[in-house]
Enzyme design. Structure first.
Site, PDB file in Angstrom:
ATOM      1  N   ASP A  70      -3.818  95.380  43.676  1.00  0.00           N
ATOM      2  CA  ASP A  70      -3.384  95.624  42.299  1.00  0.00           C
ATOM      3  C   ASP A  70      -2.124  96.478  42.366  1.00  0.00           C
ATOM      4  O   ASP A  70      -2.186  97.666  42.689  1.00  0.00           O
ATOM      5  CB  ASP A  70      -4.495  96.340  41.531  1.00  0.00           C
ATOM      6  N   TYR A 162       9.459  91.746  28.509  1.00  0.00           N
ATOM      7  CA  TYR A 162       9.771  91.187  29.824  1.00  0.00           C
ATOM      8  C   TYR A 162      11.207  91.506  30.229  1.00  0.00           C
ATOM      9  O   TYR A 162      11.474  91.942  31.356  1.00  0.00           O
ATOM     10  CB  TYR A 162       9.548  89.681  29.792  1.00  0.00           C
ATOM     11  N   THR A 197       6.897  77.231  38.267  1.00  0.00           N
ATOM     12  CA  THR A 197       5.656  77.759  38.834  1.00  0.00           C
ATOM     13  C   THR A 197       4.543  77.572  37.817  1.00  0.00           C
ATOM     14  O   THR A 197       4.789  77.257  36.639  1.00  0.00           O
ATOM     15  CB  THR A 197       5.780  79.246  39.172  1.00  0.00           C
TER      16      THR A 197
END
Length: 261
Positions: A70, A162, A197
């Site tokens: 993580d 983002y 992706t």
């Protein structure tokens, strides 16, 4: 390049390198891992996607191990570096590739979603550099590659969070390059355009991918294999005089107004 159990030659461009690749189980990260191993590196595939990560490590053979990792957790970083050192030796190479994407209007995006994106994209990058830098400094230096985006060069509507993270990664890269350069550690940012992706297609869909292809001079979106050789170059000694720089692979979209123009 080979995907059936190890480097394709002993004297590859990354021979002797020990790399951690976050988000390494799938997509762009998996392509980076495959290319690294093919060029002689030993790689820690670091990801929360256990099944995919284990499959990839098995595919790559003795040159790779999978670690459940993580990136937003400092103890997880310490454990990941310890595993890499135990398996292969001191870390020479870090690819901060893990990241998440979410489209949302500025005025309606929940704060918790905004903070989650920063926790993974920015905090993860910071913790990765913080954890590996002492190891690299103690062993003669190394190379850190931070995955930003074309959204780290220009903005796009519905991607305020983002875009913010990718600008932050770009800036942290330059500051870290200044700080770590005297210790022999190079730090560069990589700025992919739209890459096909699972994550990107999951958000954009087929129509979104076609729209993305229509916006760039090369008239196609990228695939992970378009990006991986750039990471090989930055991990290798061939890029020994490159640090604090931005490396772009976007099909030409930032030659004009990017995707949001």
């Amino acid at each position: 390049m080979t995907g059936n159990g190890g480097p394709n030659r002993q004297g590859g461009r990354l021979a002797g390198k020990v790399a951690i690749v976050t988000g390494g189980a799938q997509g762009q990260g998996a392509a980076i891992c495959r290319h690294f191993v093919a060029e002689g590196a030993r790689v820690v595939v670091a990801d929360i996607a256990d099944d995919a990560g284990k499959l990839l490590a098995d595919e790559l053979g003795e040159a790779a191990v999978f670690v459940h990792h993580d990136v937003s957790d400092e103890e997880s970083w310490q454990a990941c570096v310890a595993t890499a050192t135990e398996a292969f030796g001191p870390v020479t190479t870090l690819v901060n590739n893990a990241g998440i994407l979410a489209f949302a209007d500025l005025t309606t995006m929940p704060l918790e979603d905004f903070e989650r994106i920063f926790s993974i994209n920015v905090r993860g990058c910071f913790l990765g550099m913080k954890t590996v830098a002492p190891v690299m400094a103690a062993n003669g230096g190394g190379s850190i590659m931070n995955t930003s985006s074309v959204e780290g060069l220009a903005g796009m509507a519905t991607l305020v969070a983002y875009t913010g993270t990718k600008f932050a990664i770009r800036g942290m890269t330059k500051a870290a390059a200044m700080e770590l350069g005297p210790k022999g550690i190079r730090v560069n940012s990589v700025h992919p355009g739209m890459i096909d992706t699972g994550m990107t297609r999951g958000y954009a869909g087929d129509a979104g991918m076609e729209w993305g292809a229509s916006r760039v001079p090369l008239k196609r979106v990228g695939v992970p294999e378009d990006l991986a050789p750039m990471y090989v170059f930055l991990a290798s000694d061939e890029s020994s005089f490159s640090t604090g720089a931005e490396f772009v692979a976007d099909g030409g979209c930032t030659a004009t107004h990017a995707f949001g123009g």
